[in-house]
Motif scaffolding. Structure first.
Motif, PDB file in Angstrom:
ATOM      1  N   ALA A 164       0.823  -1.219   0.000  1.00 55.71           N
ATOM      2  CA  ALA A 164       0.000   0.000   0.000  1.00 55.71           C
ATOM      3  C   ALA A 164       0.854   1.265   0.000  1.00 55.71           C
ATOM      4  O   ALA A 164       0.490   2.257  -0.631  1.00 55.71           O
ATOM      5  N   LEU A 165       1.993   1.231   0.704  1.00 58.55           N
ATOM      6  CA  LEU A 165       2.853   2.415   0.800  1.00 58.55           C
ATOM      7  C   LEU A 165       3.984   2.414  -0.233  1.00 58.55           C
ATOM      8  O   LEU A 165       4.740   3.373  -0.323  1.00 58.55           O
ATOM      9  N   ASN A 166       4.097   1.300  -0.974  1.00 52.37           N
ATOM     10  CA  ASN A 166       5.163   1.159  -1.961  1.00 52.37           C
ATOM     11  C   ASN A 166       6.546   1.298  -1.323  1.00 52.37           C
ATOM     12  O   ASN A 166       7.408   2.032  -1.808  1.00 52.37           O
ATOM     13  N   ILE A 167       6.715   0.590  -0.185  1.00 50.27           N
ATOM     14  CA  ILE A 167       8.014   0.527   0.477  1.00 50.27           C
ATOM     15  C   ILE A 167       8.319  -0.948   0.753  1.00 50.27           C
ATOM     16  O   ILE A 167       7.443  -1.807   0.645  1.00 50.27           O
ATOM     17  N   GLN A 168       9.542  -1.241   1.095  1.00 46.22           N
ATOM     18  CA  GLN A 168       9.948  -2.618   1.393  1.00 46.22           C
ATOM     19  C   GLN A 168       9.277  -3.106   2.678  1.00 46.22           C
ATOM     20  O   GLN A 168       9.052  -2.323   3.605  1.00 46.22           O
ATOM     21  N   ARG A 169       8.992  -4.407   2.756  1.00 45.22           N
ATOM     22  CA  ARG A 169       8.422  -4.977   3.974  1.00 45.22           C
ATOM     23  C   ARG A 169       9.384  -4.799   5.138  1.00 45.22           C
ATOM     24  O   ARG A 169       8.975  -4.570   6.268  1.00 45.22           O
ATOM     25  N   THR A 170      10.681  -4.867   4.858  1.00 46.95           N
ATOM     26  CA  THR A 170      11.667  -4.666   5.921  1.00 46.95           C
ATOM     27  C   THR A 170      11.590  -3.249   6.501  1.00 46.95           C
ATOM     28  O   THR A 170      11.881  -3.045   7.669  1.00 46.95           O
ATOM     29  N   SER A 171      11.173  -2.300   5.675  1.00 44.00           N
ATOM     30  CA  SER A 171      10.983  -0.931   6.168  1.00 44.00           C
ATOM     31  C   SER A 171       9.787  -0.869   7.115  1.00 44.00           C
ATOM     32  O   SER A 171       9.840  -0.186   8.143  1.00 44.00           O
ATOM     33  N   VAL A 172       8.720  -1.582   6.779  1.00 46.55           N
ATOM     34  CA  VAL A 172       7.553  -1.640   7.666  1.00 46.55           C
ATOM     35  C   VAL A 172       7.964  -2.264   8.995  1.00 46.55           C
ATOM     36  O   VAL A 172       7.620  -1.765  10.068  1.00 46.55           O
ATOM     37  N   HIS A 173       8.744  -3.347   8.924  1.00 47.35           N
ATOM     38  CA  HIS A 173       9.219  -4.003  10.142  1.00 47.35           C
ATOM     39  C   HIS A 173      10.056  -3.032  10.984  1.00 47.35           C
ATOM     40  O   HIS A 173       9.876  -2.943  12.206  1.00 47.35           O
TER      41      HIS A 173
END
Length: 116
Positions: free
Chosen positions: A33-42
């Motif tokens: 949804a944010l067009n960022i890496q999953r690791t960034s969400v983590h």
């Protein structure tokens, strides 16, 4: 969120994670949804990565929360919300459907007043 203290960043991280779980999204859903890496969400949820103002606005919209609440500047009933979520998570699918219908009924305002 720039120049945040470690405590503020950890509080924001906790609120973001709780909000994501509350709406039933995975970190992968958020990264898409944010067009960022999953690791960034983590990293955001771990409090090790700052959140830009744009990302914070997108997260608030995605989680149906106010930015002020995410930042800890607005009191809410999140404790009760979290408790309800924990209980509902343990219910059967059919019971969760019934709980949702009951909650929608209560929210409609059509509940007759009790007669004491």
């Amino acid at each position: 969120m720039t120049d945040a203290t470690e405590g503020q960043r950890k509080d924001l991280a906790r609120r973001l994670k709780e909000s994501r779980e509350y709406v039933g999204l995975t970190q992968e859903d958020v990264s898409t949804a944010l067009n960022i890496q999953r690791t960034s969400v983590h990293a955001i949820e771990a409090g090790t990565r700052n959140v830009s103002a744009t990302e914070l606005a997108q997260l608030a919209k995605l989680y149906d929360r106010r930015v002020e609440w995410l930042l800890g500047n607005e009191a809410t009933q999140v404790g009760a919300d979290a408790a309800l979520f924990r209980v509902a998570r343990g219910l059967t699918e059919n019971d969760r459907v019934q709980l949702l219908k009951f909650a929608q009924f209560l929210a409609s305002g059509n509940v007759p007043e009790s007669r004491s």
